[in-house]
Design an enzyme around this catalytic site. Structure first.
Site, PDB file in Angstrom:
ATOM      1  N   HIS A 306      46.042  47.712  25.513  1.00 50.80           N
ATOM      2  CA  HIS A 306      45.811  46.978  24.270  1.00 50.80           C
ATOM      3  C   HIS A 306      44.347  46.605  24.144  1.00 50.80           C
ATOM      4  O   HIS A 306      43.637  46.492  25.135  1.00 50.80           O
ATOM      5  CB  HIS A 306      46.730  45.770  24.092  1.00 50.80           C
ATOM      6  CG  HIS A 306      46.787  44.809  25.226  1.00 50.80           C
ATOM      7  ND1 HIS A 306      45.808  43.866  25.459  1.00 50.80           N
ATOM      8  CD2 HIS A 306      47.708  44.613  26.180  1.00 50.80           C
ATOM      9  CE1 HIS A 306      46.151  43.150  26.504  1.00 50.80           C
ATOM     10  NE2 HIS A 306      47.290  43.584  26.975  1.00 50.80           N
ATOM     11  N   HIS A 349      41.340  38.221  33.474  1.00 47.64           N
ATOM     12  CA  HIS A 349      39.937  38.493  33.155  1.00 47.64           C
ATOM     13  C   HIS A 349      39.046  37.280  33.372  1.00 47.64           C
ATOM     14  O   HIS A 349      39.518  36.150  33.540  1.00 47.64           O
ATOM     15  CB  HIS A 349      39.786  39.035  31.726  1.00 47.64           C
ATOM     16  CG  HIS A 349      39.981  38.039  30.633  1.00 47.64           C
ATOM     17  ND1 HIS A 349      39.137  37.947  29.552  1.00 47.64           N
ATOM     18  CD2 HIS A 349      40.909  37.082  30.436  1.00 47.64           C
ATOM     19  CE1 HIS A 349      39.541  36.998  28.745  1.00 47.64           C
ATOM     20  NE2 HIS A 349      40.615  36.460  29.250  1.00 47.64           N
ATOM     21  N   GLU A 355      36.878  29.822  26.224  1.00 46.87           N
ATOM     22  CA  GLU A 355      38.082  29.961  25.407  1.00 46.87           C
ATOM     23  C   GLU A 355      38.896  28.680  25.400  1.00 46.87           C
ATOM     24  O   GLU A 355      39.413  28.260  26.437  1.00 46.87           O
ATOM     25  CB  GLU A 355      38.962  31.080  25.973  1.00 46.87           C
ATOM     26  CG  GLU A 355      38.257  32.409  26.177  1.00 46.87           C
ATOM     27  CD  GLU A 355      39.168  33.423  26.852  1.00 46.87           C
ATOM     28  OE1 GLU A 355      40.376  33.138  27.032  1.00 46.87           O
ATOM     29  OE2 GLU A 355      38.686  34.498  27.207  1.00 46.87           O
ATOM     30  N   TYR A 364      54.028  31.178  24.147  1.00 49.63           N
ATOM     31  CA  TYR A 364      52.920  32.120  24.294  1.00 49.63           C
ATOM     32  C   TYR A 364      53.259  33.078  25.428  1.00 49.63           C
ATOM     33  O   TYR A 364      53.686  32.664  26.503  1.00 49.63           O
ATOM     34  CB  TYR A 364      51.641  31.336  24.594  1.00 49.63           C
ATOM     35  CG  TYR A 364      50.422  32.203  24.778  1.00 49.63           C
ATOM     36  CD1 TYR A 364      49.935  32.982  23.736  1.00 49.63           C
ATOM     37  CD2 TYR A 364      49.753  32.235  25.996  1.00 49.63           C
ATOM     38  CE1 TYR A 364      48.818  33.779  23.902  1.00 49.63           C
ATOM     39  CE2 TYR A 364      48.628  33.025  26.174  1.00 49.63           C
ATOM     40  CZ  TYR A 364      48.171  33.796  25.118  1.00 49.63           C
ATOM     41  OH  TYR A 364      47.066  34.589  25.288  1.00 49.63           O
ATOM     42  N   HIS A 379      39.765  27.682  29.178  1.00 53.62           N
ATOM     43  CA  HIS A 379      39.277  28.591  30.208  1.00 53.62           C
ATOM     44  C   HIS A 379      37.799  28.770  29.940  1.00 53.62           C
ATOM     45  O   HIS A 379      37.390  29.506  29.046  1.00 53.62           O
ATOM     46  CB  HIS A 379      40.058  29.912  30.170  1.00 53.62           C
ATOM     47  CG  HIS A 379      41.531  29.692  30.375  1.00 53.62           C
ATOM     48  ND1 HIS A 379      42.469  29.976  29.420  1.00 53.62           N
ATOM     49  CD2 HIS A 379      42.207  29.149  31.423  1.00 53.62           C
ATOM     50  CE1 HIS A 379      43.674  29.649  29.884  1.00 53.62           C
ATOM     51  NE2 HIS A 379      43.541  29.145  31.085  1.00 53.62           N
ATOM     52  N   HIS A 385      41.211  33.817  34.572  1.00 49.42           N
ATOM     53  CA  HIS A 385      42.526  33.353  34.139  1.00 49.42           C
ATOM     54  C   HIS A 385      43.372  34.559  33.769  1.00 49.42           C
ATOM     55  O   HIS A 385      42.898  35.690  33.801  1.00 49.42           O
ATOM     56  CB  HIS A 385      42.407  32.366  32.976  1.00 49.42           C
ATOM     57  CG  HIS A 385      41.606  32.889  31.822  1.00 49.42           C
ATOM     58  ND1 HIS A 385      40.230  32.934  31.822  1.00 49.42           N
ATOM     59  CD2 HIS A 385      41.986  33.409  30.632  1.00 49.42           C
ATOM     60  CE1 HIS A 385      39.797  33.429  30.683  1.00 49.42           C
ATOM     61  NE2 HIS A 385      40.838  33.747  29.949  1.00 49.42           N
TER      62      HIS A 385
HETATM   63 FE   LIG Z   1      41.065  34.719  28.101  1.00 49.81          FE
END
Ligand SMILES: [Fe+2]
Length: 453
Positions: A306, A349, A355, A364, A379, A385
């Protein structure tokens, strides 16, 4: 013989289309609207005398000399000029509304953080007293960066008005309905919608259905814009027609009133004797707007892997460095997951951007537990994370038939600047002390055996 063709008879539209009475469609359009007939001058901005005895006034949202495609201003025709809507200023304290730079020496911002929903207070709180800053980034005085806030509002502003010279506000309701009565018209806002109130615009916030809670991104920098779609083309993601700007509305009301001004990170009060919401007609492209997140058309992978989360960008506020946003507003809504042989949730990542996420409703996919509606997570710059153990194991072993991700709407305020926690976020808000433990159970699977999965 008369060879002249008869003119065609055209059928004229009788009324605006759609369910959005009181709003005009478009993003950044050059709108024009009048609450009284003939109030808006035609063909010029500054007639010697305006109709109805109104005053003409320009509100500039960009420098006079900004490039044409970025230049934003609105001409207002109002009962009194804005110089009558402020007098001498006195500083006031709104202790929970902070501005960058705000670095608390007793707070550690380096970490992965998550919060439960901030509960409502016992006392009545307005849009001003109910604003709770969670993080700040950049510098309000040099007009870079942002702040993130939670609002907890149970009381309407009475004969009280506000404007921020520091920022435009992106508002993301999570609970309750609010009315933003602005100089340029009225926006009613509910969960799954967002609104942008431009820098300098005067408004009053009323509770239509309380208590009201939500998230605010205070943008100190360049205005939010739609992202370029590149090869995606002319459609999908957020479409311009789905943004709604209110028609002109005014009040002619004399009453002792207070105007609060946020300016260079400080709050000031001034007293006047009337409502400043007195714009009878206006035209221009600098105006408040709302958008229904349910009209966001998500684009994604249709075979494997994705794209980066930026594929879900709704709005982006540039920083001056091409492709590196001061703020991106990103939406994670319901969608189909169809990628083959693919780990479908967001991957693990580390990111140079910081973020901050909020949950509007539902579950989620990277965090099935703990990230609940009204909750937030952070994050920060370069902190790793990704999915927790439950999400990882579930997605690694799932039957990869086409699956619809339903009952989910979360968002991200992502900025190029590190986000600093306020003391409220670190010590008063319901911080989940055990959030970092969500990755503790992830096992080492590697033992040197090839082909092991
Ligand atoms: Fe992220």
């Amino acid at each position: 013989m008369n060879t002249q063709a008869k003119p065609h008879s055209l059928t004229t539209a009788a009324s605006p289309v759609g369910p959005h009475q009181g709003y005009m469609p478009g993003f950044g359009n050059d709108f024009e609207t009048e609450a009284l007939p003939g109030a808006l001058p035609q063909g010029m901005n500054s007639p010697q005398k305006c109709n109805y005895g109104l005053y003409g006034e320009q509100l500039s949202g960009t420098a006079f000399t900004a490039p044409s495609h970025q230049n934003e201003r609105t001409w207002c025709y109002r009962i009194r000029p804005s110089v009558k809507h402020t007098h001498r200023f006195a500083k006031i304290d709104l202790p929970y509304w902070k501005s960058a730079p705000h670095i608390d020496p007793d707070v550690i911002s380096l970490g992965q953080y998550r919060w439960d929903p901030v509960p409502h207070a016992d006392e009545p709180l307005t849009w001003l007293t109910g604003m709770r800053t969670m993080t700040t980034a950049g510098d309000v005085n040099t007009q870079v960066g942002m702040a993130s806030h939670i609002y907890l509002v149970t009381a309407s502003m009475q004969d009280a008005y506000f404007f921020s010279a520091d920022s435009e506000l992106l508002i993301v309701p999570q609970e309750g309905r609010l009315r933003f009565a602005t100089e340029l018209g009225v926006i009613d806002l509910e969960p799954q919608e967002i609104a942008i109130i431009p820098r300098g615009l005067v408004y009053r916030v009323e509770v239509l259905d309380g208590p009201a809670r939500g998230f605010v991104c205070e943008n100190y920098g360049q205005k939010f814009d739609l992202p370029g779609r590149g090869p995606i083309g002319a459609n999908c993601m957020a479409n311009r027609r789905d943004f709604k700007t209110p028609v002109a509305a005014f009040e002619d009301r004399d009453a002792p009133s207070t105007v609060t001004v946020k300016w260079a990170g400080q709050f000031h009060e001034t007293k006047i004797g009337h409502s400043p919401l007195d714009v009878v007609a206006w035209h221009g492209n600098y105006a408040p707007v709302k958008y229904d997140l349910r009209t966001y058309c998500p684009v994604g992978s249709i075979l494997f892997d994705h794209p980066d989360p930026s594929i879900f960008t709704v709005l982006t506020a540039p920083s001056g460095v091409e492709g590196t946003a001061n703020i991106d507003f990103v939406l994670f809504r319901d969608r189909w997951m169809v990628a083959e042989d693919t780990f479908r949730p967001p991957w693990y990542h580390k990111n140079v951007m910081s973020e901050l996420m909020g949950n509007i409703y539902g579950i989620y996919d990277a965090k099935p537990k703990g990230f609940v509606p009204g909750g937030m997570s952070l994050h920060n710059m370069m902190l790793p994370h990704g999915p927790d153990k439950t999400a990882f194991e579930g997605a690694s072993n799932a039957d990869l038939s086409a699956e619809k991700l339903e009952d989910t709407m979360s968002f991200m305020f992502e900025t190029r600047f590190p986000q600093h926690l306020t003391a409220f976020a670190a010590k008063e808000a319901p911080l989940q002390d055990d959030y970092i433990d969500c990755w503790t159970d992830l096992e080492k699977k590697f033992d040197g055996t090839p082909g092991k999965k």
